[in-house]
Write a protein that holds these residues in place. Structure first.
Motif, PDB file in Angstrom:
ATOM      1  N   ALA A 195       1.514  -8.383   1.745  1.00  0.00           N
ATOM      2  CA  ALA A 195       0.071  -8.226   1.600  1.00  0.00           C
ATOM      3  C   ALA A 195      -0.440  -7.241   2.649  1.00  0.00           C
ATOM      4  O   ALA A 195       0.039  -7.225   3.791  1.00  0.00           O
ATOM      5  CB  ALA A 195      -0.616  -9.580   1.763  1.00  0.00           C
ATOM      6  N   VAL A 196      -1.386  -6.419   2.255  1.00  0.00           N
ATOM      7  CA  VAL A 196      -1.966  -5.447   3.186  1.00  0.00           C
ATOM      8  C   VAL A 196      -3.008  -6.161   4.041  1.00  0.00           C
ATOM      9  O   VAL A 196      -3.967  -6.723   3.505  1.00  0.00           O
ATOM     10  CB  VAL A 196      -2.619  -4.283   2.413  1.00  0.00           C
ATOM     11  CG1 VAL A 196      -3.315  -3.325   3.378  1.00  0.00           C
ATOM     12  CG2 VAL A 196      -1.566  -3.553   1.580  1.00  0.00           C
ATOM     13  N   PRO A 197      -2.831  -6.206   5.358  1.00  0.00           N
ATOM     14  CA  PRO A 197      -3.769  -6.929   6.221  1.00  0.00           C
ATOM     15  C   PRO A 197      -5.205  -6.437   6.044  1.00  0.00           C
ATOM     16  O   PRO A 197      -5.461  -5.231   5.968  1.00  0.00           O
ATOM     17  CB  PRO A 197      -3.254  -6.629   7.638  1.00  0.00           C
ATOM     18  CG  PRO A 197      -1.821  -6.256   7.449  1.00  0.00           C
ATOM     19  CD  PRO A 197      -1.745  -5.566   6.130  1.00  0.00           C
ATOM     20  N   GLY A 198      -6.129  -7.400   5.971  1.00  0.00           N
ATOM     21  CA  GLY A 198      -7.542  -7.070   5.890  1.00  0.00           C
ATOM     22  C   GLY A 198      -8.053  -6.673   4.522  1.00  0.00           C
ATOM     23  O   GLY A 198      -9.248  -6.447   4.356  1.00  0.00           O
ATOM     24  N   SER A 199      -7.188  -6.588   3.527  1.00  0.00           N
ATOM     25  CA  SER A 199      -7.643  -6.184   2.172  1.00  0.00           C
ATOM     26  C   SER A 199      -8.339  -7.351   1.492  1.00  0.00           C
ATOM     27  O   SER A 199      -7.930  -8.508   1.612  1.00  0.00           O
ATOM     28  CB  SER A 199      -6.461  -5.693   1.324  1.00  0.00           C
ATOM     29  OG  SER A 199      -5.454  -6.693   1.246  1.00  0.00           O
ATOM     30  N   ASP A 200      -9.408  -7.055   0.761  1.00  0.00           N
ATOM     31  CA  ASP A 200     -10.173  -8.074   0.044  1.00  0.00           C
ATOM     32  C   ASP A 200     -10.841  -7.432  -1.172  1.00  0.00           C
ATOM     33  O   ASP A 200     -11.738  -6.615  -1.017  1.00  0.00           O
ATOM     34  CB  ASP A 200     -11.244  -8.679   0.967  1.00  0.00           C
ATOM     35  CG  ASP A 200     -12.007  -9.822   0.294  1.00  0.00           C
ATOM     36  OD1 ASP A 200     -11.486 -10.354  -0.707  1.00  0.00           O
ATOM     37  OD2 ASP A 200     -13.102 -10.150   0.763  1.00  0.00           O
ATOM     38  N   PRO A 201     -10.387  -7.775  -2.395  1.00  0.00           N
ATOM     39  CA  PRO A 201      -9.292  -8.705  -2.701  1.00  0.00           C
ATOM     40  C   PRO A 201      -7.955  -8.181  -2.170  1.00  0.00           C
ATOM     41  O   PRO A 201      -7.798  -6.995  -1.917  1.00  0.00           O
ATOM     42  CB  PRO A 201      -9.309  -8.803  -4.223  1.00  0.00           C
ATOM     43  CG  PRO A 201      -9.939  -7.515  -4.666  1.00  0.00           C
ATOM     44  CD  PRO A 201     -10.956  -7.178  -3.625  1.00  0.00           C
ATOM     45  N   VAL A 202      -7.011  -9.115  -2.046  1.00  0.00           N
ATOM     46  CA  VAL A 202      -5.750  -8.788  -1.410  1.00  0.00           C
ATOM     47  C   VAL A 202      -4.978  -7.752  -2.230  1.00  0.00           C
ATOM     48  O   VAL A 202      -4.832  -7.882  -3.451  1.00  0.00           O
ATOM     49  CB  VAL A 202      -4.887 -10.047  -1.238  1.00  0.00           C
ATOM     50  CG1 VAL A 202      -3.536  -9.696  -0.608  1.00  0.00           C
ATOM     51  CG2 VAL A 202      -5.610 -11.070  -0.384  1.00  0.00           C
ATOM     52  N   THR A 203      -4.512  -6.728  -1.559  1.00  0.00           N
ATOM     53  CA  THR A 203      -3.605  -5.765  -2.180  1.00  0.00           C
ATOM     54  C   THR A 203      -2.214  -5.943  -1.586  1.00  0.00           C
ATOM     55  O   THR A 203      -2.051  -6.475  -0.485  1.00  0.00           O
ATOM     56  CB  THR A 203      -4.068  -4.312  -1.965  1.00  0.00           C
ATOM     57  OG1 THR A 203      -4.151  -4.045  -0.555  1.00  0.00           O
ATOM     58  CG2 THR A 203      -5.432  -4.074  -2.607  1.00  0.00           C
ATOM     59  N   TYR A 204      -1.213  -5.503  -2.363  1.00  0.00           N
ATOM     60  CA  TYR A 204       0.180  -5.632  -1.935  1.00  0.00           C
ATOM     61  C   TYR A 204       0.837  -4.261  -1.980  1.00  0.00           C
ATOM     62  O   TYR A 204       0.477  -3.399  -2.790  1.00  0.00           O
ATOM     63  CB  TYR A 204       0.938  -6.587  -2.869  1.00  0.00           C
ATOM     64  CG  TYR A 204       0.419  -7.999  -2.823  1.00  0.00           C
ATOM     65  CD1 TYR A 204       1.014  -8.945  -1.986  1.00  0.00           C
ATOM     66  CD2 TYR A 204      -0.685  -8.386  -3.581  1.00  0.00           C
ATOM     67  CE1 TYR A 204       0.536 -10.255  -1.938  1.00  0.00           C
ATOM     68  CE2 TYR A 204      -1.166  -9.687  -3.535  1.00  0.00           C
ATOM     69  CZ  TYR A 204      -0.553 -10.608  -2.698  1.00  0.00           C
ATOM     70  OH  TYR A 204      -1.037 -11.887  -2.642  1.00  0.00           O
ATOM     71  N   ALA A 205       1.799  -4.075  -1.084  1.00  0.00           N
ATOM     72  CA  ALA A 205       2.512  -2.803  -1.016  1.00  0.00           C
ATOM     73  C   ALA A 205       3.992  -3.059  -0.796  1.00  0.00           C
ATOM     74  O   ALA A 205       4.381  -4.066  -0.200  1.00  0.00           O
ATOM     75  CB  ALA A 205       1.954  -1.938   0.122  1.00  0.00           C
ATOM     76  N   ALA A 206       4.812  -2.165  -1.328  1.00  0.00           N
ATOM     77  CA  ALA A 206       6.249  -2.270  -1.110  1.00  0.00           C
ATOM     78  C   ALA A 206       6.573  -2.068   0.366  1.00  0.00           C
ATOM     79  O   ALA A 206       5.885  -1.332   1.073  1.00  0.00           O
ATOM     80  CB  ALA A 206       6.972  -1.219  -1.955  1.00  0.00           C
ATOM     81  N   VAL A 207       7.633  -2.746   0.794  1.00  0.00           N
ATOM     82  CA  VAL A 207       8.075  -2.614   2.199  1.00  0.00           C
ATOM     83  C   VAL A 207       9.213  -1.606   2.274  1.00  0.00           C
ATOM     84  O   VAL A 207      10.174  -1.701   1.514  1.00  0.00           O
ATOM     85  CB  VAL A 207       8.540  -3.978   2.738  1.00  0.00           C
ATOM     86  CG1 VAL A 207       9.115  -3.834   4.130  1.00  0.00           C
ATOM     87  CG2 VAL A 207       7.398  -4.971   2.722  1.00  0.00           C
TER      88      VAL A 207
END
Length: 355
Positions: free
Chosen positions: A343-355
């Motif tokens: 999860a990308v810190p501080g995103s609202d709504p939560v977004t996700y990114a590949a590591v």
């Protein structure tokens, strides 16, 4: 007339229709025992479905009033829907895994307005646009309207008043079926309490392998079962991994190597290990493809919009989009648990990114 198939060895199936559903029907199995017939699943709660079940049972030389017991693979309404009617007709016991009994108990105790509110909140958290969430808010508000609307709404929504099972299926144990050896195998993923049922008897046609497997929705030919989140309005903290559960369950079934699989939809088939491998490969390929999409941070809704479905996103009906988002979230949870996305810190709504 109801379509009935004889699978040999005291096992028959009845095609019980699912109204307005592309799957078409649920295969309800009739298993002969020394104390009378036992059903594996019952079908959708609809007058046409009940008529088909009754016609099918008559073609099998029995009736709903003769049923000794009902074994439910999982709580979904196309499997558990007619259980109450069968029990009313016969006094039959109804058995289900404890995890899905909990879902049934919770569903019976939770008003539709609570589900509408929960679904709306989940969709907002997933990044759904307001125009998609608005109908759920409106339905929630209508449920708080004049007296009498509650019963009508509950009748229109399938599965909100399911029969409460009176027996618990214990994984690994033989069910109490006189003259038969039917062992329960816990296969969570499609639901938290899904079970497959292994008939530990030689195949009537002497096919190679270990007995026969009533696979419910866990293992199907040609189609991949839906794996979404385990919905629970009262769950405030636990983060389940339904896709991980499903993949682990698939591998257990592959190792079992049944001679024949008797699924709840489509048709019977052989070579379960090959079908298991196809499904494992499908999900691994899908997870890899999602990582490519997550090269740019996305919400669960945005990911669902970009995933490959059986039709373009614009053609997917409203309710099916909710299911698709739940499936996207299940894949996201798996990727996060594997350390392949975050999860990308501080995103609202939560977004996700590949590591």
């Amino acid at each position: 007339m109801a379509q009935v198939s004889d699978h040999g060895g005291g096992v028959r199936s009845i095609e019980v229709p699912i109204p307005d559903n592309p799957l078409g029907f649920t295969l309800v199995y009739v298993l002969d025992t020394d104390r009378g017939p036992v059903l594996i699943d019952t079908g959708w709660d609809d007058p046409s479905s009940w008529d088909a079940l009754a016609e099918g049972l008559a073609a099998c030389g029995t009736s709903a009033g003769d049923i000794h017991g009902v074994v439910i693979t999982h709580h979904h309404p196309d499997h558990h829907g007619l259980s109450a009617k069968v029990r009313e007709a016969s006094g039959a016991w109804v058995a289900m895994h404890a995890a899905d009994i909990s879902v049934v108990r919770r569903t019976r105790a939770t008003g539709p307005e609570r589900w509408y509110a929960y679904m709306a909140d989940k969709l907002v958290a997933s990044g759904a646009p307001e125009e998609h969430v608005a109908p759920l808010r409106a339905a929630r508000d209508r449920r708080r309207g004049p007296a009498g609307t509650g019963t009508d709404s509950r009748r229109r929504l399938p599965g909100l008043s399911p029969a409460l099972p009176d027996r618990e299926i214990v994984p690994g144990e033989l069910l109490d079926l006189a003259g038969r050896r039917l062992r329960a195998i816990w296969t969570p993923g499609h639901t938290p309490g899904h079970v497959c049922l292994h008939l530990e008897e030689r195949h009537p046609a002497r096919l190679p392998g270990h007995g026969r497997l009533f696979s419910g929705d866990h293992l199907l030919p040609r189609i991949t079962p839906h794996v979404g989140l385990y919905e629970d309005p009262d769950d405030a903290g636990e983060v389940a991994d339904p896709l991980g559960d499903y993949l682990d369950s698939l591998e257990r079934i592959g190792r079992l190597g049944p001679a024949e699989v008797l699924p709840a939809h489509l048709h019977a088939f052989t070579d379960a290990p090959s079908r298991v491998r196809e499904l494992l490969d499908h999900h691994e390929s899908r997870l890899t493809g999602l990582l490519t999409l997550l090269g740019t941070p996305l919400t669960a809704w945005q990911l669902a919009e970009r995933m490959e479905w059986n039709r373009p996103w614009q053609q997917i009906p409203y309710g099916s989009r909710n299911i698709a988002v739940s499936e996207a979230e299940a894949h996201l949870r798996r990727l996060v648990k594997l350390g392949r996305a975050e999860a990308v810190p501080g995103s609202d709504p939560v977004t996700y990114a590949a590591v």
